[in-house]
Design an enzyme around this catalytic site. Structure first.
Site, PDB file in Angstrom:
ATOM      1  N   GLU A 119       0.790  -1.225   0.000  1.00 39.85           N
ATOM      2  CA  GLU A 119       0.000   0.000   0.000  1.00 39.85           C
ATOM      3  C   GLU A 119       0.826   1.280   0.000  1.00 39.85           C
ATOM      4  O   GLU A 119       0.261   2.370  -0.113  1.00 39.85           O
ATOM      5  CB  GLU A 119      -0.941  -0.008   1.210  1.00 39.85           C
ATOM      6  CG  GLU A 119      -1.909  -1.178   1.187  1.00 39.85           C
ATOM      7  CD  GLU A 119      -2.862  -1.229   2.369  1.00 39.85           C
ATOM      8  OE1 GLU A 119      -3.846  -1.986   2.298  1.00 39.85           O
ATOM      9  OE2 GLU A 119      -2.618  -0.522   3.369  1.00 39.85           O
ATOM     10  N   ARG A 175       2.579   1.674   4.993  1.00 42.10           N
ATOM     11  CA  ARG A 175       2.148   2.725   4.070  1.00 42.10           C
ATOM     12  C   ARG A 175       3.214   3.778   3.795  1.00 42.10           C
ATOM     13  O   ARG A 175       2.891   4.852   3.308  1.00 42.10           O
ATOM     14  CB  ARG A 175       0.850   3.358   4.587  1.00 42.10           C
ATOM     15  CG  ARG A 175      -0.281   2.331   4.660  1.00 42.10           C
ATOM     16  CD  ARG A 175      -1.628   2.944   4.990  1.00 42.10           C
ATOM     17  NE  ARG A 175      -2.639   1.904   5.011  1.00 42.10           N
ATOM     18  CZ  ARG A 175      -3.003   1.223   6.107  1.00 42.10           C
ATOM     19  NH1 ARG A 175      -2.440   1.509   7.280  1.00 42.10           N
ATOM     20  NH2 ARG A 175      -3.910   0.279   6.040  1.00 42.10           N
ATOM     21  N   GLU A 214      -9.369  -1.894  16.838  1.00 37.82           N
ATOM     22  CA  GLU A 214     -10.210  -3.086  16.991  1.00 37.82           C
ATOM     23  C   GLU A 214      -9.827  -3.901  18.218  1.00 37.82           C
ATOM     24  O   GLU A 214     -10.402  -4.954  18.464  1.00 37.82           O
ATOM     25  CB  GLU A 214     -10.119  -3.936  15.733  1.00 37.82           C
ATOM     26  CG  GLU A 214      -8.814  -4.672  15.512  1.00 37.82           C
ATOM     27  CD  GLU A 214      -7.712  -3.842  14.881  1.00 37.82           C
ATOM     28  OE1 GLU A 214      -6.782  -4.423  14.311  1.00 37.82           O
ATOM     29  OE2 GLU A 214      -7.771  -2.586  14.963  1.00 37.82           O
ATOM     30  N   ASN A 255     -12.360   4.753  14.749  1.00 32.78           N
ATOM     31  CA  ASN A 255     -13.607   4.323  15.367  1.00 32.78           C
ATOM     32  C   ASN A 255     -13.443   4.110  16.870  1.00 32.78           C
ATOM     33  O   ASN A 255     -12.334   4.102  17.407  1.00 32.78           O
ATOM     34  CB  ASN A 255     -14.094   3.029  14.718  1.00 32.78           C
ATOM     35  CG  ASN A 255     -13.085   1.900  14.904  1.00 32.78           C
ATOM     36  OD1 ASN A 255     -12.078   1.862  14.202  1.00 32.78           O
ATOM     37  ND2 ASN A 255     -13.329   1.005  15.843  1.00 32.78           N
ATOM     38  N   ASP A 302     -18.152   1.305  12.837  1.00 31.95           N
ATOM     39  CA  ASP A 302     -16.780   0.999  12.432  1.00 31.95           C
ATOM     40  C   ASP A 302     -16.329   1.899  11.293  1.00 31.95           C
ATOM     41  O   ASP A 302     -15.574   1.495  10.410  1.00 31.95           O
ATOM     42  CB  ASP A 302     -16.618  -0.478  12.038  1.00 31.95           C
ATOM     43  CG  ASP A 302     -15.166  -0.850  11.759  1.00 31.95           C
ATOM     44  OD1 ASP A 302     -14.272  -0.277  12.407  1.00 31.95           O
ATOM     45  OD2 ASP A 302     -14.911  -1.704  10.878  1.00 31.95           O
ATOM     46  N   ARG A 338     -15.580   8.088   5.293  1.00 28.17           N
ATOM     47  CA  ARG A 338     -15.998   6.694   5.227  1.00 28.17           C
ATOM     48  C   ARG A 338     -17.520   6.594   5.357  1.00 28.17           C
ATOM     49  O   ARG A 338     -18.142   5.686   4.817  1.00 28.17           O
ATOM     50  CB  ARG A 338     -15.303   5.900   6.334  1.00 28.17           C
ATOM     51  CG  ARG A 338     -15.438   4.394   6.210  1.00 28.17           C
ATOM     52  CD  ARG A 338     -14.290   3.710   6.897  1.00 28.17           C
ATOM     53  NE  ARG A 338     -14.574   2.324   7.245  1.00 28.17           N
ATOM     54  CZ  ARG A 338     -13.701   1.509   7.823  1.00 28.17           C
ATOM     55  NH1 ARG A 338     -12.501   1.950   8.124  1.00 28.17           N
ATOM     56  NH2 ARG A 338     -14.026   0.254   8.108  1.00 28.17           N
TER      57      ARG A 338
END
Length: 554
Positions: free
Chosen positions: A55, A104, A166, A238, A280, A307
């Site tokens: 990425e 990244r 998460e 999130n 999320d 998002r």
């Protein structure tokens, strides 16, 4: 590489994640144009040795390419020939969890290359030899923290954030001295009791009084910087756990853009895209810095394709506060009941917000109208380009209340949870590349793909937009004015890397990493399970990391 060169890069160089501090993802090079791009061909290509998601942008200064890859490594390469100058690889601890095994990119200053190892260690390397200058642990990976973003250089500081939203972490943005690696400031996205913003979290004595300790707010995409105001703009992630009814309140500074003082890290301003996030919807992609029209005047602006599916136009100020201008859905959405015309605060439609034991049905899906892949901006046209996923929705329900355990999943709960992905009835496509005119605030063109689109975008002064992202492994060049595909090539794997453009030896090149994986592959798996007649399993998309560099045929 000096601070002055970062503030105003040479046209030939691509010295940071999005080339410039304003985040435009735009190259001023125009040797490759709409008239000749059909003659684009590979100049060289090189296998990275790893097959997971690739990425990072190929970063180039003075003809030397520095790029991070999957496999926790960095390569230094002669940008015009592909000759490897050095390779650095950091071994990960044996007990390191394996989620999101990507990186990244790097940052450059002086004679050093700065890079975040996935085990949350900041590394400074000698740019000529690849030897370690210093390393510093940023956070304990055993507590669920990990890292995969490109650092941001701000004067004498290297600024980074964290992944792990998460896993019940408490997110932060942190700065280190570029010479010594000494920490200079650390700002937590979730405030502790008594700090500004803590009033938007459960209070002492409440049932969920300790929610701030595991509140999420990761910051896993590189921010932007305004050298004039000396403010850093960073997107935040999130909440933890996902269900907002387990942490009642707006929950600042989750799912926001925050303006940080570069010298102290103090939060000087913010805008929250959606309060008490339960979807999320990380909003970690920082908005680009561009002038906008407000009340007939030109003002310093922020533009973010969220998002949550809204194209936000905001006003930034020299002392930090961020003002709302406009919010326009750019994909099909069902969650917005109302948007305050003065503040931009949204209210949710009934039945869209999931909770603990409560079903919510919402569009766009939990992967969003656009996930992390960055938008691009063309200053000549005043167009912003969005890699979008349209017509996708989610039915979600939180399961039983989660007991926090360091490093373990802290998302939906166990018994009774669900998270279903589906396509809007009658929809004939998912992926899109969109162009929006910032003069009018209107969409001017859309190019569609049946496939999903996870392709970061590159704009060039040659009137082109480059991007991949589709499950056919193609890399595309679009006409920036019309959206017509003027050139495309099938590469070894799906292209979810950030493209860049540079000049070496008087010749313009376009570079990108191909290597399918991470969430693009996960989405393919979910789509193939739900719609086997339309989508093949993710395993049918080839993997394998390769750096591709393109030039015009003689």
């Amino acid at each position: 590489m000096t601070n002055e060169m970062l503030v105003k890069p040479a046209d030939a160089d691509w010295p940071m994640y999005r080339r410039t501090y304003n985040g435009w993802g735009h190259s001023p090079l125009k040797q490759i144009t709409t008239e000749n791009v059909a003659k684009l061909k590979p100049a060289w290509m090189m296998s990275t040795g790893y097959s997971e998601g690739h990425e990072a942008p190929p970063t180039v200064v003075n003809g030397i390419m520095f790029t991070a890859t999957a496999g926790n490594q960095i390569l230094a390469i002669k940008a015009d020939t592909g000759e490897i100058l050095w390779r650095y690889k950091r071994e990960l601890p044996a007990d390191m969890l394996g989620s999101h095994p990507t990186n990244r990119g790097v940052a450059l200053l002086g004679d050093k290359v700065f890079w975040m190892s996935r085990d949350s260690v900041l590394v400074a390397l000698d740019a000529k030899s690849g030897a370690e200058a210093w390393t510093v642990p940023v956070q304990d990976y055993r507590q669920g923290y990990y890292a995969n973003l490109a650092p941001l250089i701000v004067e004498d500081k290297v600024v980074v954030g964290t992944s792990g939203g998460e896993r019940g972490i408490r997110g932060y943005i942190v700065a280190f001295d570029t010479e010594t690696g000494k920490e200079t400031w650390r700002t937590f996205i979730v405030p502790e009791p008594g700090q500004p913003g803590s009033e938007t979290w459960p209070q002492p004595g409440d049932e969920h009084a300790d929610a701030w300790k595991t509140g999420g707010g990761s910051s896993w995409i590189t921010g932007q910087y305004d050298p004039e105001s000396k403010l850093i703009y960073w997107g935040t992630g999130n909440g933890g756990p996902w269900m907002g009814d387990q942490r009642p309140g707006d929950n600042l500074y989750l799912t926001s853009v925050v303006a940080l003082a570069a010298d102290t890290g103090e939060i000087k301003g913010h805008f929250q895209y959606h309060p008490n996030d339960s979807f999320d919807w990380d909003e970690v992609a920082a908005p680009i810095l561009v002038d906008l029209k407000r009340d007939g005047n030109s003002v310093p602006g922020l533009v973010h394709a969220s998002r949550s599916g809204v194209l936000w136009m905001l006003e930034r100020t020299d002392d930090g506060p961020i003002k709302f201008i406009k919010g326009t859905p750019y994909v099909h959405e069902t969650w917005i009941k109302s948007m305050d015309p003065q503040t931009g605060r949204v209210e949710y439609n009934e039945g869209t917000k999931p909770g603990t034991g409560v079903v919510g049905e919402f569009c766009p899906s939990f992967w969003g109208g656009k996930d992390w892949p960055p938008i691009a901006y063309n200053p000549d046209l005043n167009y912003v380009f969005i890699p979008a996923n349209e017509n996708m929705c989610t039915t979600m329900q939180g399961g039983s209340v989660i007991d926090y355990r360091a490093g373990a999943s802290y998302t939906l709960g166990t018994q009774g949870n669900r998270s279903d992905l589906y396509i809007v009835d009658g929809a004939d496509h998912i992926g899109e590349v969109q162009a929006w005119d910032l003069n009018t605030g209107e969409k001017v063109w859309t190019h569609t793909f049946e496939s999903q689109n996870w392709g970061p975008l590159l704009s060039t002064a040659g009137g082109l937009v480059f991007g991949g992202g589709t499950n056919d492994s193609k890399f595309h060049a679009y006409d920036a004015k019309t959206g017509d595909v003027l050139w495309e090539m099938k590469l070894n794997s799906g292209v979810i890397g950030v493209p860049s453009s540079f000049e070496a030896g008087g010749k313009q090149y376009v570079a990108v990493q191909a290597g399918w994986g991470i969430d693009a592959a996960s989405m393919q798996t979910r789509l193939s399970a739900a719609y086997p007649d339309r989508f093949k399993p993710s395993a049918t998309v080839p993997t394998g990391g390769v750096i591709w560099v393109f030039e015009l045929a003689e």
